[in-house]
Write an enzyme that holds these catalytic residues in place. Structure first.
Site, PDB file in Angstrom:
ATOM      1  N   ASN A 440       0.827  -1.196   0.000  1.00  0.00           N
ATOM      2  CA  ASN A 440       0.000   0.000   0.000  1.00  0.00           C
ATOM      3  C   ASN A 440       0.869   1.257   0.000  1.00  0.00           C
ATOM      4  O   ASN A 440       1.753   1.409   0.845  1.00  0.00           O
ATOM      5  CB  ASN A 440      -0.893   0.023   1.255  1.00  0.00           C
ATOM      6  N   GLU A 441       0.638   2.113  -0.956  1.00  0.00           N
ATOM      7  CA  GLU A 441       1.189   3.473  -0.987  1.00  0.00           C
ATOM      8  C   GLU A 441       2.696   3.545  -0.763  1.00  0.00           C
ATOM      9  O   GLU A 441       3.170   4.237   0.156  1.00  0.00           O
ATOM     10  CB  GLU A 441       0.479   4.375   0.033  1.00  0.00           C
ATOM     11  N   ASN A 491      -5.625   4.899  -4.400  1.00  0.00           N
ATOM     12  CA  ASN A 491      -6.104   5.679  -3.272  1.00  0.00           C
ATOM     13  C   ASN A 491      -6.288   7.116  -3.752  1.00  0.00           C
ATOM     14  O   ASN A 491      -5.310   7.810  -4.028  1.00  0.00           O
ATOM     15  CB  ASN A 491      -5.100   5.628  -2.121  1.00  0.00           C
ATOM     16  N   TYR A 497      -7.522  15.881  -0.223  1.00  0.00           N
ATOM     17  CA  TYR A 497      -6.102  16.220  -0.334  1.00  0.00           C
ATOM     18  C   TYR A 497      -5.787  16.903  -1.671  1.00  0.00           C
ATOM     19  O   TYR A 497      -4.671  16.845  -2.151  1.00  0.00           O
ATOM     20  CB  TYR A 497      -5.242  14.970  -0.169  1.00  0.00           C
ATOM     21  N   LYS A 597     -11.770   9.876   9.432  1.00  0.00           N
ATOM     22  CA  LYS A 597     -12.446   9.619   8.158  1.00  0.00           C
ATOM     23  C   LYS A 597     -13.463   8.479   8.239  1.00  0.00           C
ATOM     24  O   LYS A 597     -14.044   8.097   7.217  1.00  0.00           O
ATOM     25  CB  LYS A 597     -11.419   9.311   7.065  1.00  0.00           C
TER      26      LYS A 597
END
Length: 703
Positions: A440-441, A491, A497, A597
């Site tokens: 992830n990321e 994502n 953002y 969130k």
């Protein structure tokens, strides 16, 4: 690739004898013999070791010694974390270091002659385990189950001392190195002891079940499954081995039964036995519509003695699935919209030390929402979560904790691959799992990162070629990190953002148009919300700022879901996040230490407005919800009444006076220019849904 096809089911183990054929659900269909039932013999002993621990925060020399004096330590039970409070209070300064746990263990004398294994369901992040001062081993990785053999160290009937040194200090050799959540330390999942026969399914195969069910093909007419039994003979002499595989339906009726031919297994050695079974006219695991599961029982038999020495029962949900770049996800030959949430293992008060009841409550809320899929981010979750997902029929994306960054070293690569093997082998038989996440990321798109991701994708293909490897990318459409897994997800936080929440659809169209053969999903999207902060139709807040009105989160999700629902080529979408969770380095939205969130608050007490937006769109159950209901004190008389509902028409009153009826096609009902009077105002909405009348009420005070 234009289409990635995969077929996969989940079995447990099969039984020996002539192959019997039965119709779905156990109804006989031209069976050669009368229907028979099967009850697996209870041959394993399981002992909970959750109670009776003593704990000390900090390192202590010699604490593994049996005679060490721990009377001043804190008595407690596990699951436990030492970061339940300081990990969610902000500042990013929660304790990351060593903690010690000790307890006495006395195994019943009737277990003499058995093989003993200590099992830890999750310890973050590195654990060293001793029995009576003898080191059993070290486990690196904070999220997977692990076991150590303890037969030589534990004598039944005699007290032993179990000592565990745990550290959640940063370790450059173990993923994750960093992430947007608190890395809580401790023995935060269950601890137990297993006693098994010396001739049994392997306990030390990455702490897997020892029986692996590979679904070769599944159709409405028939399901073919390979059953691999990994057996170990701990006896000092060889044995003659038979493996029996039995599949039963929910009534216990046998639907498939097969035994291997006798074969020798040498002393102190292992042997894999592979058999293929077929179930005719199977009842399929069909997602939330019908999450039907068979049970697969794998028996190990000593052929010479004629005795069953071990049996393991695993879930078996028979299903096929595929991805298509144009039409998205297919389950059992039919398109299925995969829409759902991301899930973290965290809640207020206890942090990661959640109970089985906590897990069940989480999945009850996910079911209420109407989700068809869950991404279990960003690490292996407790077995309870996967069991609940199996039973609920939600499709699962399971992943390893490779987040943000890597260490370019052989040790880090080996540790990360080990965590992936543990994830796959321990969860191989869960029907809900379709996707194996390899990361992830990653913040860097460099050679070392891509080399590691390539190795991880290749490992998935070897360990489980039927499922789909996936990666969650945030570096842009052309990043190399997006090119290793079978499918890539993105994502995308448009409207939070950067950009506008109306940009999600145009982004998806652009990617699909440029690469029409690519399968992709949206692995994360969302916005923060504090349920005590409110504004009417607010502009985008500052993500790191102190004001995160609940209404903006709802607006973002309204726009996002409308765009996603119109694009079936996006094979899945996952809201970030189902619940608010601890991220101690954050200080925003008026809640230090919290990522806000979630669709539900961290203590599970409040479903935010956005929760009801999705429920109105996803769930079949009646939904009627007045938004901004927690904005109880108002200073402006003119306002808007907004309602989420899956009704076709909603009627509203204010202080007993009708505001009229509204109808809509998008599940949002609005009354604009509503005038509040000074003092208390009561607004009531009514709708007929599925033949019944439903009402919701909110009270707003104008000061």
């Amino acid at each position: 690739m234009n289409e990635f096809l995969s077929r996969r089911q989940v079995l447990g183990t099969v039984a020996g004898g002539a192959l019997a054929t039965f119709a779905a659900g156990g109804a006989a269909a031209a069976a050669p013999v009368a229907a028979q039932t099967y009850t697996p013999p209870a041959l394993r002993t399981w002992l909970s070791l959750n109670s009776g621990w003593r704990f000390h925060q900090g390192d202590v020399a010699g604490a593994q010694a049996p005679a060490f004096d721990d009377t001043s330590w804190t008595p407690l039970s596990v699951p436990h974390t030492w970061n339940g409070q300081d990990g969610a209070d902000g500042g990013g300064n929660y304790y990351r270091g060593v903690g010690w746990y000790r307890r006495r263990v006395t195994v019943p004398t009737d277990l003499s002659g058995k093989m003993l294994f200590l099992q830890f369901a999750g310890v973050n992040q590195v654990a060293d385990v001793w029995i009576d001062g003898t080191l059993l081993g070290r486990h690196e990785g904070g999220y997977s189950r692990f076991r150590f053999g303890a037969t030589a160290q534990i004598t039944p009937g005699r007290e032993s001392v179990l000592a565990v040194r745990v550290t959640n200090a940063n370790n450059p050799d173990v993923a994750p190195l960093s992430a947007d959540y608190t890395f809580e330390g401790g023995i935060y999942r269950n601890v137990s002891l297993y006693a098994v026969d010396k001739l049994a399914l392997r306990m030390l195969d990455y702490a897997g079940p020892g029986a692996y069910l590979r679904q070769r093909s599944v159709t409405a007419a028939s399901a073919t499954v390979d059953v691999k039994a990994t057996v170990f003979n701990n006896n000092s002499t060889s044995r003659s081995l038979v493996v029996r595989a039995v599949v039963t339906d929910t009534t216990g009726t046998i639907v498939a039964d097969r035994s291997s031919a006798p074969q020798p297994i040498a002393a102190n050695s292992g042997l894999d036995v592979l058999q293929t079974i077929t179930i005719t006219n199977p009842r399929l695991w069909n997602g939330v519509a019908d999450p039907y599961q068979y049970s697969a029982h794998v028996e190990v038999r000593d052929a010479t003695a004629g005795t069953v020495t071990d049996v393991v029962t695993e879930p078996l949900g028979l299903r096929s699935f595929s991805l298509d770049a144009a039409s998205g996800f297919t389950l059992n030959g039919r398109h299925l919209s995969l829409h759902g949430v991301n899930l973290h293992q965290d809640r207020a008060g206890v942090g990661w030390a959640v109970s089985d009841a906590d897990h069940a409550q989480d999945f009850a809320l996910i079911k209420e929402l109407g989700a068809t899929a869950v991404r279990m981010a960003h690490y292996q979750h407790d077995q309870k979560d996967y069991n609940l997902a199996d039973a609920a029929g939600v499709v699962v994306w399971a992943e390893i904790p490779l987040v943000d960054a890597i260490t370019n070293s052989a040790a880090f690569t080996a540790s990360t691959k080990n965590q992936l093997r543990e994830l796959i082998r321990q969860n191989y038989n869960h029907p809900s799992i379709v996707f194996w996440g390899i990361g992830n990321e990653q913040r860097s798109d460099n050679t070392a990162t891509n080399a590691l991701l390539d190795e991880l994708a290749a490992l998935v293909a070897v360990e489980d070629p039927e499922r789909i490897s996936a990666y969650a990318n945030h570096l842009g459409n052309d990043a190399q990190v997006a090119g290793h897994a079978d499918t890539t997800a993105y994502n995308k936080y448009f409207g939070w953002y950067g950009g506008s929440y109306n940009d999600l659809g145009s982004w998806a169209d652009s990617l699909h148009g440029a690469e029409p053969q690519r399968t992709f999903a949206v692995s994360e999207y969302g916005a923060g919300a504090n349920t005590t902060q409110h504004a009417l139709n607010p502009p985008a807040p500052t993500p790191g700022g102190s004001f995160h009105p609940e209404e903006y989160q709802a607006l973002l999700h309204e726009a996002s879901w409308k765009q996603l629902a119109e694009r079936p080529f996006v094979w899945g979408s996952f809201v970030w996040n189902m619940f608010d969770f601890a991220s101690d380095g954050r200080n925003e939205g008026g809640q230090p230490g919290i990522n806000d969130k979630g669709l539900v608050t961290r203590d599970r007490s409040i479903r935010k407005d956005a929760f009801y937006w999705y429920k109105a769109n996803w769930a079949a159950t009646p939904t009627l919800h007045i938004t901004s209901r927690r904005w109880t004190t108002r200073t402006t008389a003119s306002t808007e009444l907004k309602v989420y509902s899956n009704a076709t028409e909603v009627t509203a009153t204010l202080n007993g006076t009708s505001l009229g009826k509204r109808s809509t096609t998008d599940r949002i009902f609005r009354w604009t220019g509503v005038q509040l009077r000074p003092g208390v105002n009561t607004v009531t909405v009514t709708a007929s849904i599925q033949g019944a009348t439903h009402t919701d009420t909110a009270t707003w005070t104008l000061t």
